[in-house]
Design an enzyme around this catalytic site. Structure first.
Site, PDB file in Angstrom:
ATOM      1  CG  LEU A  94      -1.886  -1.172   1.275  1.00  0.00           C
ATOM      2  CD1 LEU A  94      -2.756  -1.145   2.510  1.00  0.00           C
ATOM      3  CD2 LEU A  94      -2.766  -1.203   0.067  1.00  0.00           C
ATOM      4  CG  HIS A 143      -3.208   1.204  -2.333  1.00  0.00           C
ATOM      5  ND1 HIS A 143      -1.846   0.822  -2.449  1.00  0.00           N
ATOM      6  CD2 HIS A 143      -3.790   0.528  -3.170  1.00  0.00           C
ATOM      7  CE1 HIS A 143      -1.540   0.317  -3.522  1.00  0.00           C
ATOM      8  NE2 HIS A 143      -2.603   0.026  -3.950  1.00  0.00           N
ATOM      9  CD  GLN A 171      -5.478  -8.820 -10.717  1.00  0.00           C
ATOM     10  OE1 GLN A 171      -6.202  -8.765 -10.226  1.00  0.00           O
ATOM     11  NE2 GLN A 171      -4.796  -7.542 -11.036  1.00  0.00           N
ATOM     12  N   GLY A 205      -9.115   3.244  -8.367  1.00  0.00           N
ATOM     13  CA  GLY A 205      -8.361   4.597  -8.900  1.00  0.00           C
ATOM     14  C   GLY A 205      -8.436   4.748 -10.302  1.00  0.00           C
ATOM     15  CD  GLN A 222      -8.485  -2.812 -11.578  1.00  0.00           C
ATOM     16  OE1 GLN A 222      -7.938  -3.810 -11.679  1.00  0.00           O
ATOM     17  NE2 GLN A 222      -8.380  -1.948 -10.863  1.00  0.00           N
ATOM     18  NE  ARG A 267       2.517  -3.918 -11.880  1.00  0.00           N
ATOM     19  CZ  ARG A 267       2.700  -5.192 -11.967  1.00  0.00           C
ATOM     20  NH1 ARG A 267       3.984  -5.986 -12.067  1.00  0.00           N
ATOM     21  NH2 ARG A 267       1.533  -6.030 -12.227  1.00  0.00           N
TER      22      ARG A 267
HETATM   23  P1  AMP Z   1      -3.654  -2.235  -6.604  1.00  0.00           P
HETATM   24  O1  AMP Z   1      -3.166  -2.591  -5.349  1.00  0.00           O
HETATM   25  O2  AMP Z   1      -2.408  -1.703  -7.478  1.00  0.00           O
HETATM   26  O3  AMP Z   1      -4.557  -3.478  -7.603  1.00  0.00           O
HETATM   27  O4  AMP Z   1      -4.660  -1.087  -6.841  1.00  0.00           O
HETATM   28  C1  AMP Z   1      -5.812  -1.035  -5.991  1.00  0.00           C
HETATM   29  C2  AMP Z   1      -6.649   0.095  -5.951  1.00  0.00           C
HETATM   30  O5  AMP Z   1      -5.676   1.561  -5.868  1.00  0.00           O
HETATM   31  C3  AMP Z   1      -7.008   0.071  -7.664  1.00  0.00           C
HETATM   32  O6  AMP Z   1      -8.360   0.766  -7.667  1.00  0.00           O
HETATM   33  C4  AMP Z   1      -6.052   1.307  -8.202  1.00  0.00           C
HETATM   34  O7  AMP Z   1      -6.539   1.929  -9.350  1.00  0.00           O
HETATM   35  C5  AMP Z   1      -5.855   2.312  -7.166  1.00  0.00           C
HETATM   36  N1  AMP Z   1      -4.539   2.865  -7.097  1.00  0.00           N
HETATM   37  C6  AMP Z   1      -3.463   2.448  -7.361  1.00  0.00           C
HETATM   38  N2  AMP Z   1      -2.502   3.237  -7.653  1.00  0.00           N
HETATM   39  C7  AMP Z   1      -3.002   4.514  -7.539  1.00  0.00           C
HETATM   40  C8  AMP Z   1      -2.557   6.121  -7.386  1.00  0.00           C
HETATM   41  N3  AMP Z   1      -1.448   6.326  -7.719  1.00  0.00           N
HETATM   42  N4  AMP Z   1      -3.857   6.977  -6.929  1.00  0.00           N
HETATM   43  C9  AMP Z   1      -5.114   6.684  -6.848  1.00  0.00           C
HETATM   44  N5  AMP Z   1      -5.558   5.291  -6.703  1.00  0.00           N
HETATM   45  C10 AMP Z   1      -4.489   4.248  -7.194  1.00  0.00           C
END
Ligand code: AMP
Length: 281
Positions: A33, A37, A61, A147, A153, A187
């Site tokens: 996180l 997040h 996925q 996000g 997505q 990442r």
């Molecule tokens: P992930 O853990 O990468 O699957 O992301 C979980 C959620 O956090 C998804 O809805 C992403 O789009 C959102 N998210 C990831 N990076 C960001 C960011 N920089 N700003 C806002 N939301 C994000």
């Protein structure tokens, strides 16, 4: 914060919350996180009585097993962050709690499945819809927060929710960035110091295209964007597209809502980013 690892125990706990007419906001994540997040958790907090976050690195996925293996897992730090961010409930199940052996899933989610990210990550959005469908069924949230960072997505999940009449309202939240413009991402941990500098070309290019946006010159903008990214050392573009935000097909001058999206490998790390060029529809 209450932490659950089984759907049964989480389900029971949430039922008691629902019985008292409280609303549930849900933020699905794969962990590692960051502030991006947390901004989703904050937004969920504003309009819901209880906030649930899930941390589940979803195998279905990932089309590349090495990518799945390499995906950062930082659960101890994540729990601390969620506690600081005022999250009420964490769901952190093992894979066996979500999937039976040899499960099959296919949902018709329209052609956007095969465009942009879908082209470079075959099967990715089938896996995303599979896990989000399951998580929505377990959590039964009133609202779920995603996000804009993963715009495609969000589009595809919206399509699924509409098609299957799922009783949840989806909310898209803005992209959180580092001070120099890099979109926050789990990442980013993998970027070397050099990669970290080269990665800035993605947000720089998107900003340049936004600043120079003209409906009459979309081809010229794309050409210059491609040139900017390809001349950055250590960066290999998968795509840069100026697209119709409703279909993800290339935009024309008449397209109502236009978004620029980019994906590129920076060193060994694949990053994505996007920006709206004309208002969201
Ligand atoms: P992930 O853990 O990468 O699957 O992301 C979980 C959620 O956090 C998804 O809805 C992403 O789009 C959102 N998210 C990831 N990076 C960001 C960011 N920089 N700003 C806002 N939301 C994000």
């Amino acid at each position: 914060m209450n932490i659950f690892t089984t759907k049964h125990s989480l389900g029971q706990f949430l039922q008691e919350i629902r019985d008292t007419n409280k609303t549930i906001g849900f933020v699905p994540t794969m962990g590692a996180l960051h502030e991006g997040h947390l901004s989703l958790i904050e937004q969920a907090r504003q309009t819901n009585d209880e906030v649930v976050c899930s941390i589940f690195v979803n195998p279905s996925q990932f089309n590349d097993p090495k990518d799945l293996e390499k995906y950062p897992r930082t659960i101890e730090a994540d729990i601390k962050m969620l506690e600081k961010g005022n999250c009420d409930i964490l769901f952190n199940p093992p894979v066996s709690e979500i999937y039976d052996a040899n499960e099959k899933w296919h949902l018709n989610i329209g052609e956007a499945e095969h465009l942009l990210e879908g082209k470079f990550r075959p099967g990715h959005y089938q896996g995303v819809t599979q896990v989000v469908y399951k998580l929505f069924n377990i959590v039964k949230p009133d609202k779920a927060f995603f996000g804009q960072k993963d715009y495609q997505q969000f589009m595809i999940i919206s399509h699924m929710v509409k098609q299957l009449n799922m009783p949840v309202k989806l909310v898209m939240c803005p992209i959180l960035r580092e001070a120099d413009g890099l979109a926050m991402s789990s990442r980013n941990i993998h970027l070397t110091a050099d990669d970290r500098q080269h990665a800035l070309i993605l947000s720089k290019t998107l900003n340049w295209v936004k600043a120079n946006f003209s409906r009459d010159n979309l081809a010229g903008l794309k050409q210059e964007a491609d040139r900017m990214i390809s001349s950055e050392p250590g960066v290999e573009s998968d795509y840069f597209e100026i697209a119709d935000a409703d279909t993800l097909h290339p935009a024309t001058g008449h397209t109502k809502s236009i978004i620029a999206l980019v994906a590129a490998k920076v060193g060994k790390t694949r990053l994505i980013d996007n920006v709206f060029l004309s208002p969201e529809s």
